[in-house]
Design a protein around this motif. Structure first.
Motif, mmCIF file in Angstrom:
data_model
loop_
_atom_site.group_PDB
_atom_site.id
_atom_site.type_symbol
_atom_site.label_atom_id
_atom_site.label_comp_id
_atom_site.label_asym_id
_atom_site.label_seq_id
_atom_site.Cartn_x
_atom_site.Cartn_y
_atom_site.Cartn_z
ATOM 1 N N ALA A 45 37.584 43.666 42.542
ATOM 2 C CA ALA A 45 38.041 44.585 40.922
ATOM 3 C C ALA A 45 39.500 43.898 41.021
ATOM 4 O O ALA A 45 39.829 42.900 41.549
ATOM 5 C CB ALA A 45 38.339 45.989 41.569
ATOM 6 N N GLY A 46 40.000 44.004 39.577
ATOM 7 C CA GLY A 46 40.630 43.495 38.761
ATOM 8 C C GLY A 46 41.928 43.282 39.607
ATOM 9 O O GLY A 46 43.050 42.046 39.909
ATOM 10 N N ASN A 47 42.629 44.233 40.530
ATOM 11 C CA ASN A 47 44.438 44.168 41.326
ATOM 12 C C ASN A 47 43.847 43.803 42.373
ATOM 13 O O ASN A 47 44.685 43.795 43.369
ATOM 14 C CB ASN A 47 44.913 45.353 40.646
ATOM 15 N N GLU A 48 43.068 43.572 43.428
ATOM 16 C CA GLU A 48 42.128 43.176 44.631
ATOM 17 C C GLU A 48 42.081 41.842 44.475
ATOM 18 O O GLU A 48 42.408 40.904 43.803
ATOM 19 C CB GLU A 48 40.851 43.269 45.044
ATOM 20 N N PHE A 49 42.159 41.355 45.891
ATOM 21 C CA PHE A 49 42.406 39.703 46.543
ATOM 22 C C PHE A 49 41.786 39.868 47.784
ATOM 23 O O PHE A 49 42.355 40.515 48.725
ATOM 24 C CB PHE A 49 43.846 39.384 46.503
ATOM 25 N N TRP A 50 42.084 38.786 48.592
ATOM 26 C CA TRP A 50 41.548 38.319 49.897
ATOM 27 C C TRP A 50 42.260 38.414 51.128
ATOM 28 O O TRP A 50 43.646 37.236 50.502
ATOM 29 C CB TRP A 50 39.946 37.346 50.234
ATOM 30 N N ALA A 51 42.467 39.304 51.679
ATOM 31 C CA ALA A 51 43.844 38.979 52.423
ATOM 32 C C ALA A 51 43.364 38.141 53.684
ATOM 33 O O ALA A 51 43.865 37.021 54.592
ATOM 34 C CB ALA A 51 44.051 40.227 53.490
ATOM 35 N N LEU A 52 41.466 38.062 54.198
ATOM 36 C CA LEU A 52 41.197 36.931 55.407
ATOM 37 C C LEU A 52 39.999 37.164 54.214
ATOM 38 O O LEU A 52 39.135 37.654 54.049
ATOM 39 C CB LEU A 52 40.472 38.146 56.685
ATOM 40 N N LYS A 53 39.629 35.772 54.476
ATOM 41 C CA LYS A 53 38.466 35.210 54.407
ATOM 42 C C LYS A 53 36.991 34.137 55.028
ATOM 43 O O LYS A 53 37.732 33.428 55.320
ATOM 44 C CB LYS A 53 38.576 34.199 53.166
#
Lengths: 241, 264
Positions: A45-53
């Motif tokens: 979503a707009g304000n999310e990011f991957w902390a682990l990929k």
């Protein structure tokens, strides 16, 4: 358990976090979410990011794994996933034996209670039984080295004393996997630092599995069999010692 | 069923000590610098009882029931005080322990339930005062007074279910914490605490049964003070209602629990 079976396995683990400080989404969105059966877990979503990929690795019994990387690389998130505090959005994690999360040092300390009373609180949170705490009490106090202040409210402790007590309780919890998050080198004087290192060596000798997070390459190289280099949620390289 | 029982036993064995320590911690922290100590447990119901008695016998004399007024009010205030302080203790319990939740795993329901346990200790102290009042007013104690025990079990079940749900919602929407005092006030007036259940018009009776406190308070008055038995059908109905609510709220909590560390 056979010796060559992994004790911790991360299999294509993805974890996302929200950037906004407070949780905020609309009620309408929540209601919609209940009715939508399929959730696209891999969409941000707009304000999310991957902390682990897509993190995959294995740890074997008796090994010490070091995690190295800049702030925000995902090191602490890995420890949190190992200790069941949070769960992955995708992928699977298996942890075969009991975990002593030394990231939880001093968890539940109440500043109005004395050091001794807080040993009970923190000990119980670290899964110790009351009997067990009673039995280990002397040893915990002795290791912390703050015998004279043990019946004083914790609010009057210096930060060093606080750390000593917390570390001492944590190290007395029994488990086969120990997770250390950046505790060595932060606070504590030279003498206590040495005590901590000795304790980690002792755990290694007892064939305990250890996961260490540190910014200090020197420390990591001293203890680890293997170091994972992390950056922005990905494993960039690996060094076997 | 047997499997469930084993699961419960294991759960009990694993976390009994943690429950005990957390309850002890909250209890001792609360009374650490309070001169009156546990007297606080009975101040709320006793003072409200005094005020109601004053209002309804001196200021605005109304005949509310055939029972002595203080006993009548206290029998309603006793379960109410437990319910409202459980709500007040448990709702902020997850939010205020966010540090703990982000650091270590343990079954999260321990936090709100420990809050309810504290309220229950207060309840037991306040119940002793209730017994003393019964003797002071020469209320004849019959075997029907034993209904008190299953009624307390019912009260506990409802309170736990209700608190678990509100505690979870409060993690996502802190509005709950802000609204709860106001809600409790409304709830207080919607419960026959200072008026008898018989005064409620028939067309609102349905809502009465939705609010389990009505049944509990009314039954305490009927059985413990009045010495009359309670209809087993009504009891069975309420018990099923309580169990269903409990199962729903507990599972709701269990599902939501996995996200707490990320949201808090």
């Amino acid at each position: 358990m056979s010796f060559d079976e992994p004790i911790i396995t991360f299999d294509n683990v993805w974890k996302k976090y929200s950037k906004s400080g407070i949780f905020h989404r609309s009620l309408r969105e929540d209601v919609m979410r209940i009715f939508s059966l399929k959730q696209d877990n891999l969409k941000l979503a707009g304000n999310e990011f991957w902390a682990l990929k897509n993190i995959s690795f294995q740890i074997f019994k008796g090994q010490t794994l070091g995690l190295y990387g800049p702030n925000g690389a995902g090191k602490s998130t890995i420890l949190k996933l190992m200790s069941d505090i949070t769960y992955p959005n995708k992928g699977s994690i298996s942890v075969q034996e009991s975990v002593a999360p030394l990231i939880a040092m001093g968890a539940g300390f109440h500043f109005d209670l004395s050091g001794r009373e807080n040993i009970y609180v923190n000990g119980a949170i670290l899964k110790m039984k009351i009997k067990e705490i009673n039995k280990k009490m002397e040893s915990i106090i002795k290791f912390s080295g703050i015998e004279e202040f043990i019946d004083m409210p914790v609010k009057n402790y210096s930060s060093g004393m606080h750390l000593r007590l917390a570390f001492s309780i944590a190290i007395h919890s029994e488990a086969s996997i120990y997770l250390f998050d950046e505790i060595i080198g932060s606070g504590g004087d030279e003498e206590f630092r040495k005590k901590c290192f000795d304790k980690i060596f002792e755990l290694k000798e007892k064939k305990k599995t250890i996961v260490l997070v540190s910014h200090d390459m020197e420390v990591l190289k001293n203890f680890s069999n293997r170091i994972l280099f992390l950056n922005k949620g990905e494993i960039t390289s690996e060094e076997v010692l | 069923m047997i499997k469930l029982f084993y699961k419960f036993l294991k759960y009990y064995k694993d976390y009994r000590d943690l429950y005990f320590i957390l309850i002890w911690k909250q209890f001792s922290v609360r009374y650490k610098q309070a001169i009156l100590g546990v007297v606080w447990a009975v101040i709320q119901p006793l003072s409200l009882m005094g005020i109601f008695t004053l209002v309804f016998s001196r200021i605005m004399p109304v005949k509310i029931s055939t029972l002595p007024q203080p006993i009548f009010f206290y029998s309603g205030l006793l379960p109410w005080a437990f319910f409202s302080s459980s709500v007040n203790y448990s709702i902020p319990s997850l939010v205020s322990n966010y540090d703990l939740i982000r650091k270590i795993y343990f079954p999260r329901e321990i936090l709100p339930i420990a809050g309810i346990a504290i309220a229950f200790i207060d309840f037991m102290i306040a119940a002793v005062i209730f017994i003393i009042l019964l003797f002071l007013y020469h209320i004849p104690i019959t075997w029907c007074a034993l209904y008190f025990l299953p009624l307390v079990a019912l009260l506990l079940l409802f309170t736990i279910s209700f608190c678990l749900i509100l505690t979870v919602v409060n993690v996502y929407y802190r509005d709950v914490q802000l609204a709860i005092n106001f809600l409790l006030q409304l709830w207080f007036f919607a419960t026959p605490i200072f008026y008898p259940i018989g005064m409620i018009p028939a067309k609102y009776k349905f809502f009465i049964y939705l609010n389990p406190l009505c049944f509990i308070i009314d039954s305490i008055r009927k059985s413990v003070i009045g010495g009359a038995p309670i209809s087993p059908y009504a009891f069975l109905f309420m018990f099923c209602y309580a169990i269903i609510l409990f199962v729903i709220s507990f599972n709701f909590f269990r599902i939501a629990e996995r996200k707490f560390a990320d949201v808090l």
